[in-house]
Scaffold this motif. Structure first.
Motif, mmCIF file in Angstrom:
data_model
loop_
_atom_site.group_PDB
_atom_site.id
_atom_site.type_symbol
_atom_site.label_atom_id
_atom_site.label_comp_id
_atom_site.label_asym_id
_atom_site.label_seq_id
_atom_site.Cartn_x
_atom_site.Cartn_y
_atom_site.Cartn_z
ATOM 1 N N LEU A 20 29.578 47.487 23.520
ATOM 2 C CA LEU A 20 28.591 48.339 24.194
ATOM 3 C C LEU A 20 28.488 48.001 25.671
ATOM 4 C CD1 LEU A 20 26.257 50.396 24.152
ATOM 5 C CD2 LEU A 20 24.729 48.512 23.502
ATOM 6 N N VAL A 21 28.340 46.704 25.963
ATOM 7 C CA VAL A 21 28.240 46.290 27.374
ATOM 8 C C VAL A 21 29.529 46.642 28.125
ATOM 9 C CG1 VAL A 21 27.962 44.313 28.928
ATOM 10 C CG2 VAL A 21 26.608 44.462 26.829
ATOM 11 N N GLY A 22 30.674 46.379 27.475
ATOM 12 C CA GLY A 22 31.951 46.724 28.108
ATOM 13 C C GLY A 22 32.088 48.220 28.322
ATOM 14 N N GLY A 23 31.581 49.025 27.371
ATOM 15 C CA GLY A 23 31.657 50.474 27.503
ATOM 16 C C GLY A 23 30.809 50.999 28.636
ATOM 17 N N GLY B 88 22.425 38.750 17.012
ATOM 18 C CA GLY B 88 23.697 39.081 17.654
ATOM 19 C C GLY B 88 23.599 38.985 19.158
ATOM 20 N N LEU B 89 22.443 39.431 19.715
ATOM 21 C CA LEU B 89 22.223 39.344 21.153
ATOM 22 C C LEU B 89 22.111 37.888 21.585
ATOM 23 C CD1 LEU B 89 21.707 40.825 23.811
ATOM 24 C CD2 LEU B 89 19.273 40.915 23.209
ATOM 25 N N ASN B 90 21.473 37.090 20.780
ATOM 26 C CA ASN B 90 21.337 35.653 21.079
ATOM 27 C C ASN B 90 22.711 34.983 21.154
ATOM 28 O OD1 ASN B 90 19.581 33.196 21.318
ATOM 29 N ND2 ASN B 90 20.679 32.628 19.444
ATOM 30 N N MET B 91 23.601 35.355 20.227
ATOM 31 C CA MET B 91 24.966 34.816 20.263
ATOM 32 C C MET B 91 25.690 35.243 21.536
ATOM 33 S SD MET B 91 26.060 35.452 16.287
ATOM 34 C CE MET B 91 27.787 35.096 16.622
ATOM 35 N N LEU B 92 25.465 36.478 21.967
ATOM 36 C CA LEU B 92 26.119 36.996 23.176
ATOM 37 C C LEU B 92 25.617 36.254 24.416
ATOM 38 C CD1 LEU B 92 27.928 39.125 24.571
ATOM 39 C CD2 LEU B 92 25.951 40.645 24.602
ATOM 40 N N VAL B 93 24.305 36.048 24.497
ATOM 41 C CA VAL B 93 23.704 35.411 25.668
ATOM 42 C C VAL B 93 24.109 33.943 25.784
ATOM 43 C CG1 VAL B 93 21.504 34.692 26.704
ATOM 44 C CG2 VAL B 93 21.760 37.002 25.755
ATOM 45 N N HIS B 94 24.225 33.268 24.646
ATOM 46 C CA HIS B 94 24.500 31.833 24.677
ATOM 47 C C HIS B 94 25.995 31.492 24.696
ATOM 48 C CE1 HIS B 94 20.231 31.698 23.580
ATOM 49 N NE2 HIS B 94 20.249 30.461 24.105
ATOM 50 N N SER B 95 26.821 32.470 24.879
ATOM 51 C CA SER B 95 28.260 32.209 25.088
ATOM 52 C C SER B 95 28.712 33.042 26.279
ATOM 53 C CB SER B 95 29.057 32.564 23.839
ATOM 54 O OG SER B 95 28.833 33.908 23.455
ATOM 55 N N LYS B 96 28.033 32.854 27.400
ATOM 56 C CA LYS B 96 28.159 33.737 28.554
ATOM 57 C C LYS B 96 29.581 33.869 29.073
ATOM 58 C CE LYS B 96 23.452 32.974 30.230
ATOM 59 N NZ LYS B 96 22.622 32.469 31.350
ATOM 60 N N LEU B 97 30.210 32.764 29.449
ATOM 61 C CA LEU B 97 31.519 32.836 30.094
ATOM 62 C C LEU B 97 32.547 33.485 29.185
ATOM 63 C CD1 LEU B 97 33.342 32.208 32.470
ATOM 64 C CD2 LEU B 97 33.724 29.917 31.501
ATOM 65 N N ARG B 98 32.627 32.992 27.928
ATOM 66 C CA ARG B 98 33.618 33.544 27.013
ATOM 67 C C ARG B 98 33.356 35.027 26.735
ATOM 68 N NH1 ARG B 98 33.010 30.161 23.281
ATOM 69 N NH2 ARG B 98 31.671 31.369 21.892
ATOM 70 N N SER B 99 32.102 35.369 26.540
ATOM 71 C CA SER B 99 31.757 36.763 26.254
ATOM 72 C C SER B 99 32.088 37.677 27.433
ATOM 73 C CB SER B 99 30.269 36.874 25.903
ATOM 74 O OG SER B 99 29.987 36.192 24.708
ATOM 75 N N TRP B 100 31.772 37.212 28.630
ATOM 76 C CA TRP B 100 32.025 38.062 29.796
ATOM 77 C C TRP B 100 33.515 38.212 30.090
ATOM 78 C CZ3 TRP B 100 29.183 41.591 31.805
ATOM 79 C CH2 TRP B 100 27.797 41.529 31.646
ATOM 80 N N LEU B 101 34.297 37.174 29.829
ATOM 81 C CA LEU B 101 35.745 37.329 29.971
ATOM 82 C C LEU B 101 36.272 38.374 28.992
ATOM 83 C CD1 LEU B 101 36.879 33.603 30.413
ATOM 84 C CD2 LEU B 101 36.826 35.408 32.151
ATOM 85 N N THR B 102 35.699 38.371 27.787
ATOM 86 C CA THR B 102 36.079 39.391 26.797
ATOM 87 C C THR B 102 35.626 40.771 27.240
ATOM 88 O OG1 THR B 102 35.869 37.747 25.043
ATOM 89 C CG2 THR B 102 35.893 40.049 24.379
#
Length: 414
Positions: free
Chosen positions: A338-341, A10-24
């Motif tokens: 979690l990161v957003g929180g 799950g962390l790997n998916m988060l890291v490898h979709s940086k821009l989209r994940s961070w916008l979310t």
């Protein structure tokens, strides 16, 4: 698979979709930051209200001349207004109420503004005449120096801290003499700072004040203050006061009523209710941004499922089960929350510190006048858990769809 494997993937998916994940994540940060900041402000408001209420005498009832339904705490049809605008409260009213069992103390007050001179400087200040025999038992005011009024006093005064040190160039001390409407008055006490209009007020025995205030008459009062024997008796005592005064003042119909009865207890309850409603309303507005953040997480997860369709097919072909796929995507959405929180808590704490700078001084100290927002650890934990919960809920549907993909269809996906 183990939970550690789900977490790693799950962390790997988060890291490898940086821009989209961070916008979310930004959407969650704004939502959690808004909710946490507003709730911390609401807690500060509640704490200030409770601290002020603790200083109030909730057994106090005030009777004033004139009547409007809006200013009365008594039940009755809305919109009712008394017809008398020049009503007076007199010794007869006090005498009529003396027989009520729930009354501990009762006294009449007069008030007005007069010219007060000290050290060749003139200022118009509020003068309140009180009964010194019971005033010290009915007031919550405390002196920082000197004493309160005593029964033998007449032309003496207790002054607010603002009068003592904030109006005249020279500070007024105990036993100093001020001139009120041409009459020398000795200061016997200086009150502690409260932060309100009372700091610029002067209190005198009513026998002396009636001779100094224009339009004041002996035996006629601007208000009558009643102290109930206990807080539980206030509501019943208010009804008894109204009934007694209606009879003694020969008022037959409610429309002809010419006096109002209010209680500090009722006002305190109204303020508490208003503060709670305001906090709830602001929290509801902030929750809208959380909804937007939840939609963003769901959108990101659906996109991730489409991008990783072939990978899902490969994992299923080598033995991954539906539950494994479901947990991988749920862990991914939970980590987004979690990161957003975490960042939302930091933003909420920062926003909370800005409220006093913006003039929203909700935690004004009684003596220092300072402002502070108290940020509780349980509030930060609430924000973090809320963010994770939103992440999990938003990711359930995309994760479920990913887990139901058939290996053959997934491998053929273009």
């Amino acid at each position: 698979m183990r939970n550690s494997t789900y977490l790693k993937m799950g962390l790997n998916m988060l890291v490898h979709s940086k821009l989209r994940s961070w916008l979310t994540i930004i959407g969650i940060v704004i939502g959690i930051g808004s909710v946490v900041g507003i709730l911390s402000l609401g807690d500060a408001m509640q704490e200030q209200v409770q601290s002020r209420l603790a200083e109030m005498d909730l057994t106090k009832i005030t009777i004033s001349p004139g009547y409007t339904k809006a200013s009365s705490n008594m039940p009755g049809p809305p919109g009712m207004r008394g017809s008398s605008t020049d009503a007076e409260l007199t010794d007869d009213d006090i005498e009529a109420l003396h027989g009520l069992d729930g009354i501990q103390y009762i006294a009449g007050d007069i008030s007005g503004s007069e010219s007060v001179i000290y050290a060749a400087q003139n200022a118009t200040l509020s003068i309140t005449g009180v009964d010194p025999q019971v005033w010290k038992y009915m007031t919550t005011l405390k002196t920082q120096s000197g004493r309160l009024l005593e029964p033998a006093d007449k032309y003496v005064a207790v002054i607010g801290s603002g009068v003592a040190s904030g109006i005249y160039d020279q500070e007024i001390g105990v036993n100093q003499v001020i001139t009120v409407n041409g009459k020398a008055v000795r200061v016997v006490g200086i009150l502690e700072e409260e932060g309100g209009r009372g700091d610029r007020s002067i209190y005198m025995p009513i026998d002396g004040a009636v001779n100094l205030l224009d339009d004041a008459e002996e035996g006629v009062y601007d208000s009558i203050t009643v102290k109930a024997r206990s807080e539980d008796l206030v509501d019943e005592l208010m009804e008894d006061i109204v009934d007694k005064l209606m009879v003694s003042r020969h008022i037959i119909q409610e429309d002809d009523r010419d006096f109002s009865v209010t209680a500090s207890k009722s006002m305190a309850e109204s303020v508490t209710e208003m503060t709670s409603s305001m906090t709830l309303f602001l929290g509801a507005i902030a929750a809208v941004s959380l909804l937007v953040g939840a939609v963003g997480i769901a959108n990101t997860m659906f996109t991730s499922v489409l991008e990783k369709t072939k990978e899902i097919g490969t994992m299923k072909a080598i033995g991954a089960k539906n539950m494994d796929i479901l947990m991988i995507f749920l862990f991914n959405s939970a980590m987004v929350g979690l990161v957003g929180g975490i960042l939302g808590d930091i933003l909420g704490a920062f926003v909370s510190t800005l409220f006093p700078m913006l003039g929203l001084q909700m935690m004004r100290g009684a003596s220092s006048g300072s402002s502070e927002i108290y940020f509780a650890p349980d509030l930060m934990a609430f924000g973090l858990l809320l963010a994770i919960l939103i992440g999990v809920i938003s990711g359930i549907v995309p994760a479920y769809r990913a887990s139901k993909l058939k290996p053959v269809d997934a491998l053929r996906y273009e």
